[in-house]
Design a protein around this motif. Sequence first.
Motif, PDB file in Angstrom:
ATOM      1  N   VAL A   1      31.635  40.117  61.570  1.00 35.90           N
ATOM      2  CA  VAL A   1      33.118  39.616  61.335  1.00 35.90           C
ATOM      3  C   VAL A   1      32.557  38.716  60.106  1.00 35.90           C
ATOM      4  CG1 VAL A   1      34.840  37.983  61.844  1.00 35.90           C
ATOM      5  CG2 VAL A   1      33.287  39.330  63.392  1.00 35.90           C
ATOM      6  N   ALA A   2      31.916  38.113  59.936  1.00 40.52           N
ATOM      7  CA  ALA A   2      31.463  37.417  58.367  1.00 40.52           C
ATOM      8  C   ALA A   2      30.838  38.442  57.369  1.00 40.52           C
ATOM      9  CB  ALA A   2      30.037  36.738  59.039  1.00 40.52           C
ATOM     10  N   ALA A   3      30.022  39.605  57.726  1.00 42.71           N
ATOM     11  CA  ALA A   3      29.630  40.572  56.682  1.00 42.71           C
ATOM     12  C   ALA A   3      31.075  40.799  55.800  1.00 42.71           C
ATOM     13  CB  ALA A   3      28.860  41.557  57.016  1.00 42.71           C
ATOM     14  N   ASN A   4      32.070  40.964  57.117  1.00 44.88           N
ATOM     15  CA  ASN A   4      33.173  41.993  56.124  1.00 44.88           C
ATOM     16  C   ASN A   4      34.053  40.835  55.462  1.00 44.88           C
ATOM     17  OD1 ASN A   4      33.263  44.226  57.854  1.00 44.88           O
ATOM     18  ND2 ASN A   4      35.041  43.297  59.214  1.00 44.88           N
ATOM     19  N   THR A   5      34.420  39.626  55.506  1.00 44.89           N
ATOM     20  CA  THR A   5      34.527  38.733  54.728  1.00 44.89           C
ATOM     21  C   THR A   5      33.701  38.880  52.877  1.00 44.89           C
ATOM     22  OG1 THR A   5      34.056  37.139  56.036  1.00 44.89           O
ATOM     23  CG2 THR A   5      36.389  37.802  56.596  1.00 44.89           C
ATOM     24  N   ALA A   6      32.429  38.170  53.548  1.00 44.79           N
ATOM     25  CA  ALA A   6      31.091  38.186  52.857  1.00 44.79           C
ATOM     26  C   ALA A   6      31.080  39.065  51.368  1.00 44.79           C
ATOM     27  CB  ALA A   6      30.000  37.607  53.412  1.00 44.79           C
ATOM     28  N   ALA A   7      31.674  40.381  52.113  1.00 47.27           N
ATOM     29  CA  ALA A   7      31.665  40.967  50.846  1.00 47.27           C
ATOM     30  C   ALA A   7      32.723  41.474  50.236  1.00 47.27           C
ATOM     31  CB  ALA A   7      31.554  42.592  52.011  1.00 47.27           C
ATOM     32  N   PHE A   8      33.859  40.756  50.399  1.00 49.12           N
ATOM     33  CA  PHE A   8      34.898  40.713  49.376  1.00 49.12           C
ATOM     34  C   PHE A   8      34.942  39.634  48.429  1.00 49.12           C
ATOM     35  CE2 PHE A   8      37.302  43.244  53.120  1.00 49.12           C
ATOM     36  CZ  PHE A   8      37.937  44.265  51.950  1.00 49.12           C
ATOM     37  N   ALA A   9      34.390  38.096  49.200  1.00 48.32           N
ATOM     38  CA  ALA A   9      33.853  37.531  47.658  1.00 48.32           C
ATOM     39  C   ALA A   9      32.937  37.332  47.293  1.00 48.32           C
ATOM     40  CB  ALA A   9      33.831  36.018  49.388  1.00 48.32           C
ATOM     41  N   ALA A  10      31.991  38.893  47.375  1.00 47.65           N
ATOM     42  CA  ALA A  10      30.632  38.557  46.661  1.00 47.65           C
ATOM     43  C   ALA A  10      31.223  39.891  45.866  1.00 47.65           C
ATOM     44  CB  ALA A  10      30.069  39.341  47.330  1.00 47.65           C
ATOM     45  N   ALA A  11      32.354  40.536  46.053  1.00 43.11           N
ATOM     46  CA  ALA A  11      32.838  41.077  44.275  1.00 43.11           C
ATOM     47  C   ALA A  11      33.468  40.948  43.783  1.00 43.11           C
ATOM     48  CB  ALA A  11      33.612  42.596  44.803  1.00 43.11           C
ATOM     49  N   ARG A  12      32.977  41.279  42.023  1.00 42.49           N
ATOM     50  CA  ARG A  12      33.173  40.662  40.959  1.00 42.49           C
ATOM     51  C   ARG A  12      34.340  42.065  39.725  1.00 42.49           C
ATOM     52  NH1 ARG A  12      33.333  37.167  43.241  1.00 42.49           N
ATOM     53  NH2 ARG A  12      32.094  35.139  42.958  1.00 42.49           N
ATOM     54  N   LEU A  13      35.203  41.317  39.786  1.00 41.74           N
ATOM     55  CA  LEU A  13      36.721  42.258  38.794  1.00 41.74           C
ATOM     56  C   LEU A  13      35.979  42.168  37.168  1.00 41.74           C
ATOM     57  CD1 LEU A  13      39.406  40.964  40.854  1.00 41.74           C
ATOM     58  CD2 LEU A  13      38.159  42.786  41.081  1.00 41.74           C
ATOM     59  N   ARG A  14      35.934  43.161  36.790  1.00 38.90           N
ATOM     60  CA  ARG A  14      35.946  43.356  35.306  1.00 38.90           C
ATOM     61  C   ARG A  14      37.655  43.971  34.685  1.00 38.90           C
ATOM     62  NH1 ARG A  14      33.923  48.278  33.128  1.00 38.90           N
ATOM     63  NH2 ARG A  14      32.901  47.226  31.947  1.00 38.90           N
ATOM     64  N   PRO A  15      37.799  42.570  34.127  1.00 35.07           N
ATOM     65  CA  PRO A  15      39.490  42.844  33.854  1.00 35.07           C
ATOM     66  C   PRO A  15      39.634  43.479  32.216  1.00 35.07           C
ATOM     67  CG  PRO A  15      38.267  40.974  33.509  1.00 35.07           C
ATOM     68  CD  PRO A  15      38.147  41.343  34.329  1.00 35.07           C
ATOM     69  N   ARG A  16      40.640  44.006  32.229  1.00 35.48           N
ATOM     70  CA  ARG A  16      41.265  44.715  30.856  1.00 35.48           C
ATOM     71  C   ARG A  16      41.917  44.030  29.737  1.00 35.48           C
ATOM     72  NH1 ARG A  16      39.275  50.215  29.191  1.00 35.48           N
ATOM     73  NH2 ARG A  16      39.755  49.057  27.470  1.00 35.48           N
ATOM     74  N   VAL A  17      41.669  43.771  28.700  1.00 40.48           N
ATOM     75  CA  VAL A  17      43.066  43.177  27.953  1.00 40.48           C
ATOM     76  C   VAL A  17      43.849  44.093  27.206  1.00 40.48           C
ATOM     77  CG1 VAL A  17      42.139  40.582  28.699  1.00 40.48           C
ATOM     78  CG2 VAL A  17      41.652  42.731  26.407  1.00 40.48           C
ATOM     79  N   MET A  18      45.105  43.814  26.559  1.00 42.95           N
ATOM     80  CA  MET A  18      46.196  44.438  25.393  1.00 42.95           C
ATOM     81  C   MET A  18      46.442  45.381  26.276  1.00 42.95           C
ATOM     82  SD  MET A  18      45.094  42.215  22.968  1.00 42.95           S
ATOM     83  CE  MET A  18      45.694  43.052  21.767  1.00 42.95           C
ATOM     84  N   VAL A  19      46.781  45.241  27.471  1.00 38.35           N
ATOM     85  CA  VAL A  19      47.512  46.561  28.700  1.00 38.35           C
ATOM     86  C   VAL A  19      48.864  46.387  28.966  1.00 38.35           C
ATOM     87  CG1 VAL A  19      47.401  47.782  30.280  1.00 38.35           C
ATOM     88  CG2 VAL A  19      45.425  47.307  29.648  1.00 38.35           C
ATOM     89  N   ASP A  20      49.666  46.561  28.556  1.00 37.44           N
ATOM     90  CA  ASP A  20      51.096  46.207  28.591  1.00 37.44           C
ATOM     91  C   ASP A  20      51.230  45.901  30.544  1.00 37.44           C
ATOM     92  OD1 ASP A  20      53.892  45.857  29.574  1.00 37.44           O
ATOM     93  OD2 ASP A  20      54.757  47.681  28.177  1.00 37.44           O
ATOM     94  N   VAL A  21      50.918  45.346  31.169  1.00 37.17           N
ATOM     95  CA  VAL A  21      51.700  44.906  32.325  1.00 37.17           C
ATOM     96  C   VAL A  21      52.835  44.304  32.615  1.00 37.17           C
ATOM     97  CG1 VAL A  21      49.168  44.598  32.878  1.00 37.17           C
ATOM     98  CG2 VAL A  21      49.812  42.826  32.337  1.00 37.17           C
ATOM     99  N   SER A  22      53.465  44.321  31.388  1.00 35.43           N
ATOM    100  CA  SER A  22      54.870  43.142  31.785  1.00 35.43           C
ATOM    101  C   SER A  22      56.028  43.978  33.082  1.00 35.43           C
ATOM    102  CB  SER A  22      56.274  43.969  30.399  1.00 35.43           C
ATOM    103  OG  SER A  22      56.235  45.251  30.265  1.00 35.43           O
ATOM    104  N   ALA A  23      55.384  45.805  33.781  1.00 32.30           N
ATOM    105  CA  ALA A  23      55.828  45.703  35.053  1.00 32.30           C
ATOM    106  C   ALA A  23      54.700  46.038  35.887  1.00 32.30           C
ATOM    107  CB  ALA A  23      57.011  47.249  34.940  1.00 32.30           C
TER     108      ALA A  23
END
Length: 363
Positions: free
Chosen positions: A35-57
């Motif tokens: 149970v604890a591992a399931n939520t911990a796994a999500f909390a440990a992930a880190r994201l690599r955002p891209r910029v200068m992309v049209d996200v108006s929709a």
Amino acid sequence: MTDLRADDLRTLARQQIPAEVWDFIEGGSGDELTVAANTAAFAAARLRPRVMVDVSAVDTGVTLLDARLDTPVGLAPTAYHQLVHPDGEVATAAGAAKENALFVVAMFASRTLEDIAAPAAGPLWLQLYWLRDRDAIARLARRAAAAGFAALVLAVDAPRLGRRLRDIRNRFAVDGRVRAVNLDASLMAASHDRQAGASALAAHAAQTFDASLTWADLAWLRERSPLPVVLKGILTAEDAAAAVAHGAAAVIVSNHGGRQLDGAVATLDALPEVVEAVDGACPVLVDGGVRSGRDALIALALGADAVLLGRPTLWALATGGSDGVADLLRHVTDDLAHDMALAGRPSLRDVDRRLIRAVTNAR
Ligand SMILES: Cc1cc2nc3c(=O)[nH]c(=O)nc-3n(C[C@H](O)[C@H](O)[C@H](O)COP(=O)(O)O)c2cc1C
Ligand SMILES: CC(C)CC(=O)C(=O)O
């Protein structure tokens, strides 16, 4: 209500759900490590955002087994919704329909399949356990097709019930006023019998679940229903490959919310090897610890086609009925769309593994 996060719903729900029902919902098996591992796994992930992309929709739409959904966030099967709301699964289905989201109805639903299907515009799938009473499964498979369900979901991780210590200590039995009405009362009697065992649910499963289920049995189910068969409870590449080879229409990466084998791998950690083994042959869904749009985004980036919410569905139903369920789905979906915009991913097609920095397997 709309701004409530899943954790807020949990706090509210806890205040109004009787203690032993709360323990049944909240609990896992053994030391609740998984149970604890399931939520911990999500909390440990880190994201690599891209910029200068049209996200108006931003588009969260997805197609799953030929059904067009507005959101890749759906509801996992959980038994006995009337334990937390008088309208039970009928309210849950109405909430999911409002958001055009998938609802997987449990075999042990407390409202009839026909009543649940009536208000639903969104697709419904029906979860089944492999019972010794094979006729009961065949009857349900037929009824599901007639009522308009779009798929059967066989839970393959429950040859017996996990050892849920909270239920054992509480001598938990399901309140006799709440029944798994889609099955004969005689088949379900032990679930309501406080004398049946320390946990009536475990005693009932020991009596009625068939632990001999193997891959060879899938053909039996597929012959009895025109509906596609989805397998729920896959955690390894080996089983994912076998599922595809035996004609699974989709697989659900799940450890049953940490309620079956304690110590089993977190679902997010199992997801990449399952996705790799399936290799696009069928959709891959995942449940276990998904609580936010960020969690959904992480799972989708690692190759899931959709995510399912288990406990949050019951928190939302308990606190807000059908509106609560719709609000939960809308909130998580809005949160997903928000994070997609900030990550420079305007559609789910743009959400891929490059969005995740690194996922460690040892935790
Ligand atoms: C109270 C409760 C009842 C559940 N009942 C079922 C069930 O009847 N059939 C089934 O396949 N899974 C059942 N599950 C497991 C869920 O489908 C799902 O795998 C799990 O809850 C996902 O994890 P989460 O609660 O962390 O979101 C149940 C889970 C809970 C918490
Ligand atoms: C009634 C139960 C067998 C359902 C449940 O608690 C579960 O599958 O985790």
